[in-house]
Design a protein around this motif. Sequence first.
Motif, PDB file in Angstrom:
ATOM      1  N   LEU A 114       0.824  -1.212   0.000  1.00 26.03           N
ATOM      2  CA  LEU A 114       0.000   0.000   0.000  1.00 26.03           C
ATOM      3  C   LEU A 114       0.856   1.259   0.000  1.00 26.03           C
ATOM      4  O   LEU A 114       0.589   2.214  -0.711  1.00 26.03           O
ATOM      5  CB  LEU A 114      -0.871  -0.027   1.259  1.00 26.03           C
ATOM      6  N   TRP A 115       1.924   1.258   0.791  1.00 22.94           N
ATOM      7  CA  TRP A 115       2.685   2.494   0.960  1.00 22.94           C
ATOM      8  C   TRP A 115       3.886   2.617   0.036  1.00 22.94           C
ATOM      9  O   TRP A 115       4.376   3.712  -0.181  1.00 22.94           O
ATOM     10  CB  TRP A 115       3.134   2.633   2.423  1.00 22.94           C
ATOM     11  N   LEU A 118       2.303   0.665  -4.467  1.00 23.81           N
ATOM     12  CA  LEU A 118       1.268   1.379  -5.227  1.00 23.81           C
ATOM     13  C   LEU A 118       1.744   2.737  -5.752  1.00 23.81           C
ATOM     14  O   LEU A 118       1.580   3.019  -6.934  1.00 23.81           O
ATOM     15  CB  LEU A 118      -0.004   1.542  -4.386  1.00 23.81           C
ATOM     16  N   GLN A 122       2.179   3.672  -9.708  1.00 20.87           N
ATOM     17  CA  GLN A 122       1.417   4.812 -10.210  1.00 20.87           C
ATOM     18  C   GLN A 122       2.337   5.782 -10.956  1.00 20.87           C
ATOM     19  O   GLN A 122       2.000   6.251 -12.045  1.00 20.87           O
ATOM     20  CB  GLN A 122       0.761   5.512  -9.021  1.00 20.87           C
ATOM     21  N   ILE A 128      -3.637   6.224 -13.069  1.00 22.00           N
ATOM     22  CA  ILE A 128      -4.511   7.032 -12.223  1.00 22.00           C
ATOM     23  C   ILE A 128      -4.490   6.489 -10.800  1.00 22.00           C
ATOM     24  O   ILE A 128      -4.629   7.202  -9.825  1.00 22.00           O
ATOM     25  CB  ILE A 128      -5.921   7.065 -12.836  1.00 22.00           C
ATOM     26  N   THR A 129      -4.285   5.174 -10.677  1.00 22.85           N
ATOM     27  CA  THR A 129      -4.082   4.574  -9.358  1.00 22.85           C
ATOM     28  C   THR A 129      -3.185   3.348  -9.486  1.00 22.85           C
ATOM     29  O   THR A 129      -3.189   2.683 -10.525  1.00 22.85           O
ATOM     30  CB  THR A 129      -5.414   4.152  -8.714  1.00 22.85           C
ATOM     31  N   HIS A 131      -3.463   0.667  -7.651  1.00 23.05           N
ATOM     32  CA  HIS A 131      -4.244  -0.543  -7.375  1.00 23.05           C
ATOM     33  C   HIS A 131      -4.435  -1.309  -8.679  1.00 23.05           C
ATOM     34  O   HIS A 131      -5.025  -0.787  -9.620  1.00 23.05           O
ATOM     35  CB  HIS A 131      -5.620  -0.181  -6.824  1.00 23.05           C
ATOM     36  N   MET A 209      -6.343  -8.059  -1.048  1.00 26.66           N
ATOM     37  CA  MET A 209      -7.496  -7.167  -0.873  1.00 26.66           C
ATOM     38  C   MET A 209      -7.060  -5.709  -0.761  1.00 26.66           C
ATOM     39  O   MET A 209      -7.751  -4.803  -1.237  1.00 26.66           O
ATOM     40  CB  MET A 209      -8.215  -7.594   0.402  1.00 26.66           C
ATOM     41  N   LEU A 210      -5.918  -5.488  -0.128  1.00 26.52           N
ATOM     42  CA  LEU A 210      -5.481  -4.109   0.083  1.00 26.52           C
ATOM     43  C   LEU A 210      -4.976  -3.442  -1.197  1.00 26.52           C
ATOM     44  O   LEU A 210      -5.030  -2.228  -1.314  1.00 26.52           O
ATOM     45  CB  LEU A 210      -4.371  -4.067   1.151  1.00 26.52           C
ATOM     46  N   GLY A 213      -7.746  -3.408  -5.603  1.00 26.74           N
ATOM     47  CA  GLY A 213      -8.751  -2.430  -6.039  1.00 26.74           C
ATOM     48  C   GLY A 213     -10.182  -2.908  -5.897  1.00 26.74           C
ATOM     49  O   GLY A 213     -11.110  -2.096  -5.855  1.00 26.74           O
ATOM     50  N   SER A 214     -10.372  -4.228  -5.846  1.00 26.81           N
ATOM     51  CA  SER A 214     -11.691  -4.824  -5.617  1.00 26.81           C
ATOM     52  C   SER A 214     -12.787  -4.327  -6.543  1.00 26.81           C
ATOM     53  O   SER A 214     -13.939  -4.247  -6.161  1.00 26.81           O
ATOM     54  CB  SER A 214     -12.149  -4.604  -4.174  1.00 26.81           C
ATOM     55  N   LEU A 215     -12.441  -3.962  -7.753  1.00 27.83           N
ATOM     56  CA  LEU A 215     -13.449  -3.516  -8.706  1.00 27.83           C
ATOM     57  C   LEU A 215     -13.916  -4.714  -9.518  1.00 27.83           C
ATOM     58  O   LEU A 215     -13.122  -5.328 -10.220  1.00 27.83           O
ATOM     59  CB  LEU A 215     -12.867  -2.438  -9.621  1.00 27.83           C
ATOM     60  N   PRO A 228      -7.493  -1.669 -11.728  1.00 25.23           N
ATOM     61  CA  PRO A 228      -8.077  -2.370 -10.585  1.00 25.23           C
ATOM     62  C   PRO A 228      -8.945  -3.527 -11.055  1.00 25.23           C
ATOM     63  O   PRO A 228      -9.592  -3.424 -12.092  1.00 25.23           O
ATOM     64  CB  PRO A 228      -8.943  -1.302  -9.913  1.00 25.23           C
TER      65      PRO A 228
END
Lengths: 280, 272
Positions: A114-115, A118, A122, A128-129, A131, A209-210, A213-215, A228
């Motif tokens: 995450l830190w 990502l 990007q 744009i993200t 994820h 999961m983190l 993006g879970s889309l 994502p």
Amino acid sequence: MLKIIRFGYLIALFSIAALLWFLVVNTWPFWAEFGLSSLWLDEWFPYESLYGLLPALVGSAWVMMIAMFFALPCGLAAAIVGSELLSKPWQSTLRLSVEILAGIPSVVYGLIGLWILLPWLQNTFDLITGHSLLAAGLLLAMMILPTIMVMSLDALRFVPQEQREAAASLGLDWNTRLITVLLPQAWPGIRSGVLLALGRALGETMAVMLVVGSLDKMPSPIYNILEPAQTLTSRIGREMGEAAFGSMHFSALMANGLILAIISMLLSFMVLRQRKAAQR
Amino acid sequence: MKYIFLLGLSLCLSNYAYAERINIVGSTTVLPIVSQAAALYQQSHPDVQITVSGGGSGVGIASIIQGTSQIAMASRETTQEEQAQLKGKVENIIIAADAVAVAVSKAVFESGVHALSLAQIADIYKGKIRNWKSVGGVDAKILVIDKEASRGTRHVFAQAVLGSSHARAAGASLISGSNNEEQAIISRSNQAIGMLSNAWLNDSVRGIDVLVKGQAIGPTLQHVRDGSYPISRGLHILIPIHASQNAKDFVHFLSSKAGQNIVQQTGYLPVL
């Protein structure tokens, strides 16, 4: 003593059977209503009774492949260095550090992703993200690396000394010895490591999961791994808390779980079968 | 030595046996209020042990229905199906109110996007507007953050903006969960829009005004109080009618003067 062991064996057997029974019973309403065709429908939206499983299946397949693509060469190379090139004390240092790597809880990997991962993705790909399936795959590669490396290391070490000496006495150079003698001899063990690692990659939830993006959407085009997406595990993780026990949504999530269980059992059977083949 | 050990063990056990444990689960919007209140409450009531965890309003309500928690937190009204299962068994108390802010990254705010109409926000979430340029910002794609369907904030936001609490958001580029996660994603991006309780806004996550009949109305408690901000809501506590006395006392505490002070300190609107 033998009795106790037999008893433990029965308990293990029983819990596997109970687990499968539980999954099948709870997913039955889902299969009865929607059938196997939901495997290739591409829309998942429980509030409109749409339960297409394809996007998450594709997502899971992608992250496993990406993870393997990066982890296999690295893990194998590290194992070769560890068993063939390093001196004894360094060998054990390497092994210890990899085993520590294997013991880090998955949520820690998730936070690292995450830190660090990502923002890096990007900026690198001007996204744009960060994820994405690629992020999840890279993170999983890091997580399964220890499994592949330790299993390959053991497999290489168990290649008999006579084989190495025979190959050396034929005057073969190091490259040829590695490719024609060492790796083929160690291959069954390496393959076990790969299959076990695939199992872990498939079942990992928290870290994926983190960062995934879970889309719930098919990657478009299908090889687009920079957007994502969803995997089977991340979907269960995100939605299970809310699904009322016994509802269709619950049953559909259980179906995701059943698919995961079946795939990982197949992987285990493959490990078992080739172990038997190796013993023969 | 052995006796000291046994004595210690029995002390631990007796403590464990006497302290009543109360599990509180649900909305991460309500969580800051309840966890601070719990910390204060336990100082004067050492016989009660309160555990507060998140998960989302839907998760909280489901946990009350299934009996896995003693108190639930929710940042939305219960749905009809939930009401059918809860009817006559659960008391629903509003302890605070807040605004669901339309939150954007600092860079977006500073590039000039200070207010949007509900129609514009809806178009962004439906995927009809994809660039900040179309709504007065710089030329950058919009990172549209949607939330898990079980989240109370999602229900309230989608109801106000898209017309139905379970409406689809085809323009979404990402799904997030808790307020924490949402806040982190918006603050790390330069082009994000999301939904966030007003209490979670900060320097890098800014709430923009919503245009109502040409008038820009900000997500402030003042505008929640006078009813002019269009995306506001009550924050609920659900407690079974047959809950233990300790659980009931704690809920009373939340509605008391001391509890309502905590509501104000955490950035929400008291109801007392």
